[in-house]
Design an enzyme around this catalytic site. Structure first.
Site, PDB file in Angstrom:
ATOM      1  N   HIS A 118      -2.076   2.575  -5.456  1.00 16.45           N
ATOM      2  CA  HIS A 118      -0.706   2.420  -4.976  1.00 16.45           C
ATOM      3  C   HIS A 118      -0.645   2.018  -3.505  1.00 16.45           C
ATOM      4  CE1 HIS A 118      -1.100   6.806  -3.800  1.00 16.45           C
ATOM      5  NE2 HIS A 118      -0.493   6.330  -2.729  1.00 16.45           N
ATOM      6  N   ASP A 157      -5.266   5.513 -10.478  1.00 19.78           N
ATOM      7  CA  ASP A 157      -4.799   5.228  -9.122  1.00 19.78           C
ATOM      8  C   ASP A 157      -5.965   4.987  -8.168  1.00 19.78           C
ATOM      9  OD1 ASP A 157      -2.813   4.697  -7.286  1.00 19.78           O
ATOM     10  OD2 ASP A 157      -2.675   6.766  -6.591  1.00 19.78           O
ATOM     11  N   SER A 234      -3.005   8.632   1.954  1.00 19.66           N
ATOM     12  CA  SER A 234      -3.375   8.143   0.618  1.00 19.66           C
ATOM     13  C   SER A 234      -4.640   7.304   0.672  1.00 19.66           C
ATOM     14  CB  SER A 234      -2.242   7.295   0.036  1.00 19.66           C
ATOM     15  OG  SER A 234      -1.259   8.094  -0.535  1.00 19.66           O
TER      16      SER A 234
END
Length: 489
Positions: A118, A157, A234
């Site tokens: 993402h 992911d 992230s």
């Protein structure tokens, strides 16, 4: 007449010493640099120095769609400064890039980088900043690269990038996340809010955690940690005391449900798919083709089972892999090859980690008797299969939000969790009461209304949130719908 100057000189020197002493006096006491430490605690500096240079800053840009001249006037009340610039200084059809930031880490000297999917999904350009530290003072030296997307897997992911250089890159060692225990010390590296090379410390709070907004979407097997994970973390590494990466920082949860709750993908899950991502840019997974359900306590007694381990086959998908085998509705799957099946999650994992066309041995209980059946697996489509829910990436919607319905009448949807790279201005525990789109206002009182709306939104479309923040403050927030198209590896 000759004067004796010695007494005068002595008095003057004494006065200067007194004055110097007065000027140098401090209104506090100091032990001095050679004072011993009263308690010596272990320093984490050796771990930081070994890992830090492998942590990279990732910056992505997406070309914003041209603004429709027929939309709201230039002095609309919810326009950001960027929109104002675009409206007055951008020509018709001209596109201006929008940027976001995240983290990654080098795992090979050849320049391969692991990060979250993402972080780079939909990006037109991915830039990576590598920082190396030199000397005893660890002076930073930065280099910027344009990265190539080698492969990505939305279901877990995970994405792999590649940067090129004539020299070898510093890299991090990958550890064994299965060896982690609750209470083990861990460190989270990343670039929260653009503050590059930040480090936080905590412990493993739990393993095998699941984030699931509804029964159709699930991403499980997270490592839960209280090491602080913020926006921009992230894709960063979660590291053990051996300076090994044992997880990838991925998600946080609302402070309303408990502060200091972050989640990381176990590195063993990542290691399983790295070879496929490097070789073919995507991940192929096995597909069994069955409808299943977990065994309840009442079902255990009714079926005469000794335990609740296993799953019940409710139906066989027509033309699926199991339809070509001897597997039947009513069978109870208790083992696949050498792996015992405890519930639907464990079956999901063992099948998802198997390769298409692989023949597996499925042990079932039928009419109280055990038997072993051979099934040749099919391939799971990229968009998933309703017969076997698979890991579908973190359970955020296309706007990067995880919402829940209000517990009180007249309230809006509450933001439960958001992606760490989410920089729209929405925060956990915000209440979204309305969405304004094209001048029309839609009240949000249930998830169905919201989900139907976001399906209609177009990439790059501007909407406005009416938000109520903790304490009662109300405001309107402009939001651009992110691109839903993926980047070809």
């Amino acid at each position: 007449m000759i004067l004796n100057r010695k007494p005068f000189v002595s008095v003057l020197a004494l006065g200067l010493l007194i004055l110097a002493g007065t000027l140098s006096a401090k209104p506090w006491e100091e032990r001095g640099s050679r004072a011993p430490e009263l308690v010596r605690l272990p320093s984490l500096r050796p771990i930081i120095e070994q890992v830090d240079s492998s942590v990279v800053n990732i910056s992505t840009s997406v070309e914003a769609a041209a603004m429709d001249p027929g939309t709201e006037g230039p002095f609309g009340p919810f326009m950001s400064p960027e929109q104002l610039f675009e409206r007055f200084f951008r020509g018709p059809g001209q596109r201006i890039p929008r940027r976001s930031m995240g983290t990654g880490f080098l795992f090979s000297k050849k320049g391969h980088i692991l990060t979250n999917n993402h972080v780079i999904e939909g990006a037109d350009r991915v830039e990576v900043t590598v920082t190396t530290f030199h000397g005893s003072q660890r002076q930073p030296q930065q280099e910027n690269f344009v990265a190539q997307i080698i492969g990505r897997d939305p279901r877990t992911d995970v994405a792999i990038l590649k940067i090129e250089s004539e020299r070898d890159f510093p890299f991090a060692y990958l550890g064994d996340s299965d060896s982690l225990k609750k209470g083990d010390w861990v460190m989270a590296f990343g670039n929260p809010f653009g503050l590059d090379h930040s480090v936080s410390v905590g412990i493993v709070s739990a393993k095998g955690r699941e984030i699931s907004p509804n029964e159709n979407r699930r991403f499980d097997d997270f490592i839960q940690t209280d090491a602080i994970i913020n926006f921009g973390n992230s894709g960063g590494p979660l590291v053990n005391t051996r300076a090994e990466v044992i997880g990838m920082n991925t998600a946080i949860i609302s402070p309303a449900q408990g502060s200091g709750i972050g989640f990381a993908i176990p590195i063993n899950v990542v290691k399983e798919i790295i070879p496929q991502l490097l070789e073919r840019g995507a991940v192929a997974r096995g597909y069994l083709g069955v409808m299943i359900q977990d065994i309840t306590e009442a079902m255990k007694e009714g079926l005469g089972l000794q335990s609740r381990n296993g799953v019940v086959v409710n139906d066989i998908v027509e033309d699926g892999p199991s339809a070509r085998s001897a597997l039947k509705p009513g069978d109870i799957i208790v083992r696949v090859d050498q792996t015992r099946i405890e519930d639907s999650r464990s079956l999901q994992r063992v099948i998802g980690r198997s390769k298409p066309n692989q023949e597996v041995q499925v042990e079932v209980i039928r009419d109280g008797k055990r038997m072993t059946l051979s099934v040749q697996l099919g391939a799971l489509d990229e968009d998933g299969s309703p017969s076997l829910p698979m890991e579908d990436g973190p359970s955020f919607d296309r706007l990067g939000l995880l919402l829940e319905e209000p517990k009180e009448a007249g309230r809006g949807l509450r933001v439960v969790a958001i992606r760490p790279d989410h920089q729209s201005g929405v925060f956990p525990d915000d209440e979204i009461r309305r969405i304004i789109r094209g001048g029309k206002s839609l009240n949000l009182t249930n998830l169905e209304t919201y989900q139907n709306l976001i399906k209609e939104l177009e990439d790059g479309e501007n909407i406005v949130f009416h938000i109520v923040r903790s304490g009662g403050a109300q405001f309107y927030l402009d939001f651009e719908v992110p691109s839903s198209r993926g980047k070809s590896p």
